[in-house]
Design a protein around this motif. Structure first.
Motif, mmCIF file in Angstrom:
data_model
loop_
_atom_site.group_PDB
_atom_site.id
_atom_site.type_symbol
_atom_site.label_atom_id
_atom_site.label_comp_id
_atom_site.label_asym_id
_atom_site.label_seq_id
_atom_site.Cartn_x
_atom_site.Cartn_y
_atom_site.Cartn_z
ATOM 1 N N UNK A 90 -2.801 17.166 -4.727
ATOM 2 C CA UNK A 90 -4.620 16.673 -4.935
ATOM 3 C C UNK A 90 -4.889 15.628 -5.087
ATOM 4 N N UNK A 91 -4.489 15.052 -6.249
ATOM 5 C CA UNK A 91 -4.775 14.038 -7.105
ATOM 6 C C UNK A 91 -4.571 12.373 -6.432
ATOM 7 N N UNK A 92 -3.146 12.555 -5.756
ATOM 8 C CA UNK A 92 -2.865 12.073 -4.553
ATOM 9 C C UNK A 92 -3.476 11.932 -3.144
ATOM 10 N N UNK A 93 -3.653 12.739 -3.103
ATOM 11 C CA UNK A 93 -4.810 12.709 -1.817
ATOM 12 C C UNK A 93 -5.535 12.263 -1.293
ATOM 13 N N UNK A 94 -7.141 12.306 -3.074
ATOM 14 C CA UNK A 94 -7.881 11.900 -3.533
ATOM 15 C C UNK A 94 -7.667 10.448 -3.923
ATOM 16 N N UNK A 95 -6.633 9.957 -4.011
ATOM 17 C CA UNK A 95 -5.877 8.850 -4.376
ATOM 18 C C UNK A 95 -5.988 7.904 -2.473
ATOM 19 N N UNK A 96 -5.039 8.336 -2.172
ATOM 20 C CA UNK A 96 -5.375 7.949 -0.802
ATOM 21 C C UNK A 96 -6.891 7.603 0.022
ATOM 22 N N UNK A 97 -7.457 8.391 -0.115
ATOM 23 C CA UNK A 97 -8.541 8.278 0.336
ATOM 24 C C UNK A 97 -9.842 7.630 0.022
ATOM 25 N N UNK A 105 1.076 -1.149 0.136
ATOM 26 C CA UNK A 105 -0.322 -0.316 -0.022
ATOM 27 C C UNK A 105 1.032 0.967 0.158
ATOM 28 N N UNK A 106 1.919 1.204 0.784
ATOM 29 C CA UNK A 106 2.237 2.127 1.026
ATOM 30 C C UNK A 106 3.544 2.693 -0.422
ATOM 31 N N UNK A 107 3.725 1.465 -1.153
ATOM 32 C CA UNK A 107 4.756 1.348 -2.480
ATOM 33 C C UNK A 107 3.633 2.167 -3.680
ATOM 34 N N UNK A 108 2.183 1.718 -3.475
ATOM 35 C CA UNK A 108 1.296 1.924 -3.845
ATOM 36 C C UNK A 108 1.542 3.960 -4.176
ATOM 37 N N UNK A 109 1.265 4.159 -2.663
ATOM 38 C CA UNK A 109 0.707 5.274 -2.547
ATOM 39 C C UNK A 109 2.226 6.411 -3.279
ATOM 40 N N UNK A 110 3.565 6.305 -2.982
ATOM 41 C CA UNK A 110 4.552 6.645 -3.649
ATOM 42 C C UNK A 110 4.723 6.840 -4.562
ATOM 43 N N UNK A 111 4.035 5.523 -5.043
ATOM 44 C CA UNK A 111 4.355 5.151 -7.709
ATOM 45 C C UNK A 111 3.285 6.069 -7.244
ATOM 46 N N UNK A 112 2.255 6.491 -6.668
ATOM 47 C CA UNK A 112 0.476 7.424 -7.295
ATOM 48 C C UNK A 112 1.546 8.751 -7.158
ATOM 49 N N UNK A 113 2.106 9.237 -5.924
ATOM 50 C CA UNK A 113 2.160 10.524 -6.441
ATOM 51 C C UNK A 113 3.771 11.042 -6.467
ATOM 52 N N UNK A 114 4.291 10.244 -6.619
ATOM 53 C CA UNK A 114 6.190 10.055 -8.054
ATOM 54 C C UNK A 114 4.899 10.071 -9.699
ATOM 55 N N UNK A 115 4.385 9.747 -9.822
ATOM 56 C CA UNK A 115 3.573 9.528 -11.635
ATOM 57 C C UNK A 115 2.947 10.753 -11.620
ATOM 58 N N UNK A 116 2.311 11.070 -10.466
ATOM 59 C CA UNK A 116 1.115 12.034 -11.012
ATOM 60 C C UNK A 116 1.145 13.455 -11.068
ATOM 61 N N UNK A 117 2.409 13.395 -9.588
ATOM 62 C CA UNK A 117 2.794 15.188 -9.740
ATOM 63 C C UNK A 117 2.150 15.646 -9.022
ATOM 64 N N UNK A 118 0.584 15.509 -8.908
ATOM 65 C CA UNK A 118 -0.577 16.667 -8.167
ATOM 66 C C UNK A 118 -1.222 16.001 -7.386
#
Length: 178
Positions: free
Chosen positions: A102-109, A87-100
């Motif tokens: 707000x999108x990463x916050x929404x993804x974590x929720x 889960x942590x690696x997925x969130x980090x991957x999302x943050x690194x890939x999208x670089x936005x």
């Protein structure tokens, strides 16, 4: 103005009080400032930013949105880290890939909701499978969970290519290309 409490100016959206949703507003911009007027009364002032995104002032949000916006990326990344490795690696991957953010916050929720719905073990397995498939969206994780693919065995790329080539005159082999 759109159906939320932001108005577009250039590549960015600027907030206005949520009570003005659907109201007609005027925008005046200088080199450094964006001002929004409603009925000749200034209702918002923002520093002008040239890159795409949203500038939202807390006082423009309804109470429910203010509470929702209290989450910070550090809080949600800490949640992901507490849940486990995939889960942590997925969130980090999302943050690194999208670089936005707000999108990463929404993804974590979204991942938190999926964890409540399917349980942390299944979410962990689904995130692991999504990472192996190089997927960086919560919709991919949701699809894996809905289809039950988190419990299905995976086939490694090496195992999929273990079949020998047929003995055939049209199969040239590696020596042909040297």
């Amino acid at each position: 103005m759109g159906q939320d409490y932001h108005v577009p100016w250039g590549p960015r959206y600027y907030s206005v009080p949520y009570t003005l949703v659907g109201a007609k507003v005027n925008i005046k911009a200088t080199r450094d400032t964006v001002m929004v007027f409603h009925r000749d009364r200034r209702v918002a002032t923002h520093p002008r930013v040239g890159e795409p995104g949203c500038s939202t002032l807390r006082e423009h949000q309804p109470a429910a949105h203010q509470a929702y916006s209290q989450d910070t990326s550090a809080t949600l990344v800490a949640w992901a880290d507490q849940q486990g490795g995939a889960i942590h690696r997925f969130v980090q991957h999302h943050i690194d890939r999208h670089r936005r953010p707000a999108l990463s916050l929404q993804a974590c929720r979204g991942l938190q909701r999926l964890g409540r719905e399917y349980g942390p073990e299944r979410l962990q397995a689904a995130c692991e499978r999504a990472l192996r498939a190089h997927a960086a969206s919560v919709s991919s994780v949701r699809s894996i969970l809905k289809r039950g693919l988190d419990t299905a065995p995976t086939v490694s790329p090496e195992a999929a290519n273990d079949d020998p080539l047929p003995a055939h005159e049209n199969v040239r082999g590696a020596h042909y290309y040297i």
